[in-house]
Design an enzyme around this catalytic site. Structure first.
Site, PDB file in Angstrom:
ATOM      1  N   ASN A   9       0.876  -1.169   0.000  1.00  0.00           N
ATOM      2  CA  ASN A   9       0.000   0.000   0.000  1.00  0.00           C
ATOM      3  C   ASN A   9       0.913   1.219   0.000  1.00  0.00           C
ATOM      4  O   ASN A   9       1.486   1.562   1.034  1.00  0.00           O
ATOM      5  CB  ASN A   9      -0.890  -0.032   1.253  1.00  0.00           C
ATOM      6  CG  ASN A   9      -1.740   1.210   1.388  1.00  0.00           C
ATOM      7  OD1 ASN A   9      -1.795   2.039   0.482  1.00  0.00           O
ATOM      8  ND2 ASN A   9      -2.408   1.345   2.523  1.00  0.00           N
ATOM      9  N   LYS A  11       0.200   4.270  -0.418  1.00  0.00           N
ATOM     10  CA  LYS A  11      -0.434   5.469   0.164  1.00  0.00           C
ATOM     11  C   LYS A  11      -0.147   6.688  -0.714  1.00  0.00           C
ATOM     12  O   LYS A  11      -0.065   6.551  -1.928  1.00  0.00           O
ATOM     13  CB  LYS A  11       0.029   5.655   1.616  1.00  0.00           C
ATOM     14  CG  LYS A  11      -0.188   4.371   2.440  1.00  0.00           C
ATOM     15  CD  LYS A  11      -0.035   4.556   3.920  1.00  0.00           C
ATOM     16  CE  LYS A  11      -0.272   3.230   4.628  1.00  0.00           C
ATOM     17  NZ  LYS A  11      -0.258   3.322   6.075  1.00  0.00           N
ATOM     18  N   HIS A  95      -9.609   1.307   4.616  1.00  0.00           N
ATOM     19  CA  HIS A  95      -8.344   1.440   5.348  1.00  0.00           C
ATOM     20  C   HIS A  95      -8.566   2.387   6.526  1.00  0.00           C
ATOM     21  O   HIS A  95      -9.337   3.338   6.426  1.00  0.00           O
ATOM     22  CB  HIS A  95      -7.263   1.977   4.406  1.00  0.00           C
ATOM     23  CG  HIS A  95      -5.906   1.945   5.024  1.00  0.00           C
ATOM     24  ND1 HIS A  95      -5.488   2.896   5.916  1.00  0.00           N
ATOM     25  CD2 HIS A  95      -4.895   1.056   4.919  1.00  0.00           C
ATOM     26  CE1 HIS A  95      -4.256   2.590   6.326  1.00  0.00           C
ATOM     27  NE2 HIS A  95      -3.877   1.485   5.730  1.00  0.00           N
ATOM     28  N   GLU A  97      -6.961   4.774   7.584  1.00  0.00           N
ATOM     29  CA  GLU A  97      -6.737   6.193   7.274  1.00  0.00           C
ATOM     30  C   GLU A  97      -7.945   6.794   6.549  1.00  0.00           C
ATOM     31  O   GLU A  97      -8.247   7.977   6.714  1.00  0.00           O
ATOM     32  CB  GLU A  97      -5.436   6.351   6.461  1.00  0.00           C
ATOM     33  CG  GLU A  97      -4.215   6.142   7.361  1.00  0.00           C
ATOM     34  CD  GLU A  97      -3.011   5.518   6.678  1.00  0.00           C
ATOM     35  OE1 GLU A  97      -2.915   5.558   5.437  1.00  0.00           O
ATOM     36  OE2 GLU A  97      -2.140   4.965   7.400  1.00  0.00           O
ATOM     37  N   GLU A 167      -5.726  -4.895  10.362  1.00  0.00           N
ATOM     38  CA  GLU A 167      -4.697  -3.892  10.593  1.00  0.00           C
ATOM     39  C   GLU A 167      -5.004  -3.150  11.896  1.00  0.00           C
ATOM     40  O   GLU A 167      -5.774  -2.181  11.883  1.00  0.00           O
ATOM     41  CB  GLU A 167      -4.664  -2.892   9.437  1.00  0.00           C
ATOM     42  CG  GLU A 167      -4.346  -3.510   8.101  1.00  0.00           C
ATOM     43  CD  GLU A 167      -3.716  -2.500   7.150  1.00  0.00           C
ATOM     44  OE1 GLU A 167      -2.610  -2.775   6.669  1.00  0.00           O
ATOM     45  OE2 GLU A 167      -4.312  -1.437   6.917  1.00  0.00           O
ATOM     46  N   GLY A 173       2.159   2.238  10.856  1.00  0.00           N
ATOM     47  CA  GLY A 173       3.129   3.317  10.741  1.00  0.00           C
ATOM     48  C   GLY A 173       3.770   3.710  12.062  1.00  0.00           C
ATOM     49  O   GLY A 173       4.422   4.753  12.160  1.00  0.00           O
ATOM     50  N   SER A 212       3.065  -2.134  10.432  1.00  0.00           N
ATOM     51  CA  SER A 212       4.507  -2.201  10.703  1.00  0.00           C
ATOM     52  C   SER A 212       5.120  -3.569  10.371  1.00  0.00           C
ATOM     53  O   SER A 212       5.968  -4.052  11.106  1.00  0.00           O
ATOM     54  CB  SER A 212       4.807  -1.805  12.148  1.00  0.00           C
ATOM     55  OG  SER A 212       4.430  -0.453  12.364  1.00  0.00           O
TER      56      SER A 212
END
Ligand code: PGA
Length: 249
Positions: A9, A11, A95, A97, A167, A173, A212
Site C-alpha cells: 500500500n 499510500k 483502510h 486512514e 490492521e 506506521g 509495521s
C-alpha cells in the site's frame, strides 16, 4: 491451500517517475514467490504508468480506494470500472486512514465492497481496533462489528471473492507490530466469523495482516496458521524490504 497475498500500500507516496522506478527495482529483484500473489497499490495518478511498467509481469495492481457509485457528479472520486480499465484487479477498502480522515463507516465500506464485486474487482476490506479499544478489551467487539457491517448482505459467492486485512490501528506506521500470537488470535476470530456465515468461504478467506510489517518480523507473522500474507505500508516503499517480505511469505 488458501491463497497467499503480499500487497504494498504505497499510500500518498511517489510521483509517477518514482513509482516507475520502484516498479523497475521490484521487477529487477527477486520479487517473485510461487506461493504468493504480489500486488502493488500506487496512488490513482500513477496507476496507468504502473500498469504499463508491470505489463507481462507477475505483479498485480490495485487501487487504494474507490467510489461506491458507478459514475456521475462525484468530484474527486474514482469508480470501479475506471480501476478495472487501467488494469487493476484489487482495491483496498476501509483502510483505517480512510476511516479516520474521511469518516468512512462500515456501511459505506459495505456499499463500496458490493460495487467492487459487481464490477469484478477483488475488495481488500480492512478492519482493526485502536489502542484504546484494545486496552479496554474491546478488540473482538470492534473487529466483529466492523466485519459484520462491511460484509452485510454478501452471500457465500461474494464472500469467496473477498480478501480481509486485519490492521490494528495502533500498529500502522508506528513501528509497533502486533505479536504473532496477538495477530493470530484476531485472524482466527475473523475466520470463525466468516465461517459462521459460510463454512467454506471462511476456510478459504485470505486474511492479511498489516501494521509495521518489516523484513525482520514478516516471517514469524506469516507463519501463523490464519495469517495468509500481509498488507505492507512503509516497508513496501523500499524495494529491498518489500522483496524480503514477499520472500518471507
Ligand atoms: P505500515 O502500514 O506497514 O506502514 O504500518 C500498513 C498499512 O497501513 O496498510
Amino acid at each position: 491451500m488458501r491463497q497467499q497475498i503480499v500487497a504494498g500500500n504505497w499510500k500518498m507516496n511517489g510521483t509517477i517517475p518514482e513509482t516507475e522506478n520502484l516498479i523497475k527495482q521490484l521487477l529487477a529483484g527477486d520479487s517473485k514467490n510461487e506461493r504468493a500473489t504480489v500486488l502493488v497499490c500506487p496512488p490513482f495518478i500513477s496507476l496507468q504508468a504502473a500498469a504499463k511498467a508491470l505489463e507481462g509481469s507477475h505483479i498485480k495492481l490495485g487501487g487504494q480506494d474507490m467510489s461506491e457509485h458507478e459514475k456521475g457528479a462525484y468530484t474527486g472520486e474514482i469508480s470501479a470500472s475506471m480501476l478495472l480499465t487501467v488494469g487493476a484487479s484489487h482495491v483496498i477498502l476501509g483502510h483505517s486512514e480512510r476511516r479516520q480522515y474521511h469518516a468512512e463507516s462500515d456501511d459505506l465500506v459495505n456499499r463500496k465492497a458490493k460495487a467492487a464485486l459487481a464490477a469484478g474487482l477483488t475488495p481488500i476490506i480492512c478492519v482493526g481496533e485502536s489502542l484504546e479499544q484494545r486496552e479496554a478489551g474491546q478488540t473482538e467487539d470492534v473487529v466483529g462489528r466492523q466485519m459484520r457491517g462491511c460484509l452485510n448482505g454478501l452471500g457465500p459467492d461474494d464472500l469467496k471473492k473477498i480478501v480481509v486485512a486485519y490492521e490494528p490501528v495502533w500498529a500502522i506506521g508506528t513501528g509497533k507490530t502486533a505479536t504473532p500470537e496477538q495477530a493470530q488470535e484476531v485472524h482466527a476470530f475473523i475466520r470463525d466469523l466468516v465461517k459462521d456465515i459460510d463454512t467454506s468461504a471462511g476456510e478459504d478467506l485470505p486474511i492479511l495482516y498489516g501494521g509495521s510489517v518489516k523484513p525482520n518480523n514478516a516471517k514469524e507473522l506469516m507463519a501463523q496458521p490464519d495469517i495468509d500474507g500481509s498488507l505492507v505500508g512503509g516497508a513496501s516503499l523500499k524495494a529491498d524490504d518489500f522483496i524480503a517480505i514477499i520472500n518471507a511469505c
